[in-house]
Motif scaffolding. Structure first.
Motif, PDB file in Angstrom:
ATOM      1  N   MET A 175       0.849  -1.185   0.000  1.00 27.65           N
ATOM      2  CA  MET A 175       0.000   0.000   0.000  1.00 27.65           C
ATOM      3  C   MET A 175       0.883   1.233   0.000  1.00 27.65           C
ATOM      4  N   SER A 176       0.586   2.143  -0.857  1.00 28.22           N
ATOM      5  CA  SER A 176       1.383   3.351  -0.984  1.00 28.22           C
ATOM      6  C   SER A 176       0.753   4.500  -0.235  1.00 28.22           C
ATOM      7  N   ALA A 177       1.579   5.336   0.308  1.00 28.13           N
ATOM      8  CA  ALA A 177       1.090   6.531   0.996  1.00 28.13           C
ATOM      9  C   ALA A 177       1.630   7.763   0.304  1.00 28.13           C
ATOM     10  N   GLU A 178       1.555   7.756  -1.029  1.00 29.96           N
ATOM     11  CA  GLU A 178       2.231   8.788  -1.787  1.00 29.96           C
ATOM     12  C   GLU A 178       1.519  10.127  -1.763  1.00 29.96           C
ATOM     13  N   HIS A 179       0.242  10.172  -1.401  1.00 29.16           N
ATOM     14  CA  HIS A 179      -0.510  11.411  -1.444  1.00 29.16           C
ATOM     15  C   HIS A 179      -0.179  12.254  -0.218  1.00 29.16           C
ATOM     16  N   ASP A 180       0.130  13.557  -0.447  1.00 27.45           N
ATOM     17  CA  ASP A 180       0.535  14.405   0.659  1.00 27.45           C
ATOM     18  C   ASP A 180      -0.574  15.338   1.113  1.00 27.45           C
ATOM     19  N   HIS A 181      -1.777  15.150   0.610  1.00 25.00           N
ATOM     20  CA  HIS A 181      -2.907  15.950   1.051  1.00 25.00           C
ATOM     21  C   HIS A 181      -4.175  15.102   0.997  1.00 25.00           C
ATOM     22  N   VAL A 182      -5.155  15.505   1.787  1.00 26.99           N
ATOM     23  CA  VAL A 182      -6.413  14.775   1.830  1.00 26.99           C
ATOM     24  C   VAL A 182      -7.252  15.124   0.607  1.00 26.99           C
ATOM     25  N   ASP A 183      -7.789  14.116  -0.032  1.00 28.34           N
ATOM     26  CA  ASP A 183      -8.709  14.321  -1.147  1.00 28.34           C
ATOM     27  C   ASP A 183     -10.068  14.699  -0.556  1.00 28.34           C
ATOM     28  N   VAL A 184     -10.294  15.999  -0.406  1.00 34.18           N
ATOM     29  CA  VAL A 184     -11.504  16.476   0.259  1.00 34.18           C
ATOM     30  C   VAL A 184     -12.755  16.041  -0.490  1.00 34.18           C
ATOM     31  N   ARG A 185     -12.741  16.175  -1.801  1.00 32.71           N
ATOM     32  CA  ARG A 185     -13.918  15.794  -2.576  1.00 32.71           C
ATOM     33  C   ARG A 185     -14.235  14.319  -2.389  1.00 32.71           C
ATOM     34  N   GLY A 186     -13.222  13.486  -2.408  1.00 31.12           N
ATOM     35  CA  GLY A 186     -13.440  12.056  -2.253  1.00 31.12           C
ATOM     36  C   GLY A 186     -13.928  11.687  -0.866  1.00 31.12           C
ATOM     37  N   THR A 187     -13.285  12.241   0.172  1.00 33.81           N
ATOM     38  CA  THR A 187     -13.652  11.871   1.539  1.00 33.81           C
ATOM     39  C   THR A 187     -15.041  12.393   1.909  1.00 33.81           C
ATOM     40  N   VAL A 188     -15.346  13.632   1.521  1.00 31.00           N
ATOM     41  CA  VAL A 188     -16.677  14.175   1.811  1.00 31.00           C
ATOM     42  C   VAL A 188     -17.742  13.386   1.066  1.00 31.00           C
ATOM     43  N   SER A 189     -17.457  13.030  -0.183  1.00 35.02           N
ATOM     44  CA  SER A 189     -18.415  12.230  -0.953  1.00 35.02           C
ATOM     45  C   SER A 189     -18.617  10.868  -0.320  1.00 35.02           C
ATOM     46  N   PHE A 190     -17.540  10.270   0.160  1.00 32.14           N
ATOM     47  CA  PHE A 190     -17.658   8.959   0.801  1.00 32.14           C
ATOM     48  C   PHE A 190     -18.541   9.026   2.043  1.00 32.14           C
ATOM     49  N   VAL A 191     -18.275  10.000   2.911  1.00 38.48           N
ATOM     50  CA  VAL A 191     -19.054  10.116   4.141  1.00 38.48           C
ATOM     51  C   VAL A 191     -20.521  10.399   3.809  1.00 38.48           C
ATOM     52  N   GLY A 192     -20.762  11.323   2.867  1.00 36.09           N
ATOM     53  CA  GLY A 192     -22.127  11.646   2.490  1.00 36.09           C
ATOM     54  C   GLY A 192     -22.882  10.444   1.954  1.00 36.09           C
ATOM     55  N   LEU A 193     -22.240   9.687   1.068  1.00 38.58           N
ATOM     56  CA  LEU A 193     -22.891   8.502   0.502  1.00 38.58           C
ATOM     57  C   LEU A 193     -23.140   7.436   1.564  1.00 38.58           C
ATOM     58  N   SER A 194     -22.170   7.245   2.459  1.00 37.20           N
ATOM     59  CA  SER A 194     -22.323   6.228   3.512  1.00 37.20           C
ATOM     60  C   SER A 194     -23.534   6.521   4.386  1.00 37.20           C
ATOM     61  N   TYR A 195     -23.736   7.796   4.697  1.00 41.01           N
ATOM     62  CA  TYR A 195     -24.873   8.187   5.527  1.00 41.01           C
ATOM     63  C   TYR A 195     -26.172   8.183   4.727  1.00 41.01           C
ATOM     64  N   LEU A 196     -26.140   8.756   3.528  1.00 35.41           N
ATOM     65  CA  LEU A 196     -27.367   8.920   2.750  1.00 35.41           C
ATOM     66  C   LEU A 196     -27.927   7.596   2.247  1.00 35.41           C
ATOM     67  N   VAL A 197     -27.066   6.610   2.073  1.00 39.59           N
ATOM     68  CA  VAL A 197     -27.537   5.287   1.663  1.00 39.59           C
ATOM     69  C   VAL A 197     -28.037   4.494   2.873  1.00 39.59           C
ATOM     70  N   ALA A 198     -27.313   4.605   3.992  1.00 37.78           N
ATOM     71  CA  ALA A 198     -27.626   3.774   5.164  1.00 37.78           C
ATOM     72  C   ALA A 198     -28.815   4.284   5.968  1.00 37.78           C
ATOM     73  N   TRP A 199     -28.836   5.571   6.279  1.00 37.64           N
ATOM     74  CA  TRP A 199     -29.850   6.098   7.192  1.00 37.64           C
ATOM     75  C   TRP A 199     -31.289   5.908   6.705  1.00 37.64           C
ATOM     76  N   PRO A 200     -31.596   6.163   5.433  1.00 38.29           N
ATOM     77  CA  PRO A 200     -32.992   5.975   4.988  1.00 38.29           C
ATOM     78  C   PRO A 200     -33.480   4.526   5.134  1.00 38.29           C
ATOM     79  N   LEU A 201     -32.566   3.579   5.145  1.00 40.31           N
ATOM     80  CA  LEU A 201     -32.971   2.185   5.272  1.00 40.31           C
ATOM     81  C   LEU A 201     -33.647   1.911   6.611  1.00 40.31           C
ATOM     82  N   THR A 202     -33.350   2.736   7.615  1.00 39.75           N
ATOM     83  CA  THR A 202     -33.913   2.503   8.949  1.00 39.75           C
ATOM     84  C   THR A 202     -35.310   3.109   9.123  1.00 39.75           C
TER      85      THR A 202
END
Length: 313
Positions: A1-28
């Protein structure tokens, strides 16, 4: 596993968190509308669907939002060296949760918040009631088999959760440093359980606010250990195995309980505050053994490009 990135991919991480919540929460929602909550026959199916949401989010982000060359390698499904590299961590993931859970019960017993019947299994016998020809010892053996063998069934849904939280998010947050990556992942993972916590999941006897706080503490501590497995093994599989067996190890609380003393998850076991002592000590031991932070391979750019160096970032 490489750790070559020196900054956080904000678009990717925010999208991941948003999708994880928006897909999971309505199921309940059906659990709230029907008023049956976690007693609904559909609850296990809904929870299984929820645990698939982080995996879906991780794949979507890596495929379309922040594309990577190899999704399987980035998420830790495959890794350099394959099974030969991470099988030892898989053994730790298999037996480690039960060891930690048992130590947590011992700590709770010593602190007086857990009444144990270590060899009589009276609490287990009381819960399942008298059955003709079945002794408490046989009930205990059945419980142990569920913890150590049938626990593998828990790994299936746990893989969905770990593929997202540890497979994608922890790694994506590494530019912030490993402690911050574990902390943020743990908090977001705990909050993701929000609708279930409102329904009484994990902490049925606690007020909602207390349940959220306790889940946050448990999530952060557990995230550090699962994150260590993910980074040290270069694979998501040991983290998924450990997650599955953490869930199955909860049965040890009932196994060793004394009759007339219900197990309170607020005080007892790894979910309880007495168990957090054990989780914190496990993290401390890894740090003292110089296993945390994990040494990660990092690619240097420019004149040293292609030269491999180790980083504890």
């Amino acid at each position: 596993m490489s750790a070559e990135h020196d900054h956080v991919d904000v678009r990717g991480t925010v999208s991941f968190v948003g999708l994880s919540y928006l897909v999971a929460w309505p199921l309940t929602i059906p659990l709230f509308l029907t008023g049956t909550g976690l007693t609904s026959g559909w609850a296990p199916v809904i929870i299984l669907g929820m645990m698939s949401a982080p995996a879906l989010a991780g794949v979507v982000v890596q495929k379309w939002i922040s594309p990577r060359d190899s999704i399987a390698r980035e998420l830790g499904i495959t890794s350099e060296g394959g099974f030969r590299r991470w099988w030892g961590y898989a053994l730790i993931a298999w037996f480690g949760p039960a060891v930690l859970a048992l130590l947590a019960l011992v700590v709770g017993w010593m602190l007086g918040v857990y009444r144990a019947d270590w060899f009589g299994f009276s609490g287990l016998a009381e819960t399942y009631g008298p059955a003709e020809g079945i002794t408490p010892g046989q009930l205990a053996l059945d419980q142990l088999l569920q913890v150590f063998l049938l626990g593998w069934l828990n790994v299936i849904p746990a893989f969905g959760a770990e593929l997202g939280w540890r497979g994608y998010l922890t790694r994506a947050l590494l530019p912030l440093g490993q402690p911050a990556a574990f902390l943020i992942t743990g908090v977001l993972w705990a909050l993701w359980h929000g609708p279930l916590l409102v329904l009484g999941y994990n902490y049925p006897s606690a007020p909602i606010v207390v349940a959220f706080i306790m889940m946050g503490c448990y999530g952060v501590l557990t995230s550090a250990l699962l994150g260590w497995l993910r980074l040290a093994s270069r694979s998501v599989w040991p983290a998924a195995i450990a997650h599955g067996f953490l869930n199955s190890a909860a049965g040890l609380g009932l196994l060793f309980s004394a009759a007339g003393s219900p197990v309170d998850s607020v005080t007892t076991g790894l979910l309880g505050w007495s168990g957090w002592i054990v989780l914190a000590l496990a993290i401390l031991v890894l740090a003292l053994l110089r296993k945390l932070p994990v040494e990660l391979p990092q690619q240097s750019a420019g004149i040293s490009r292609g030269v491999r160096r180790l980083s504890r970032r």
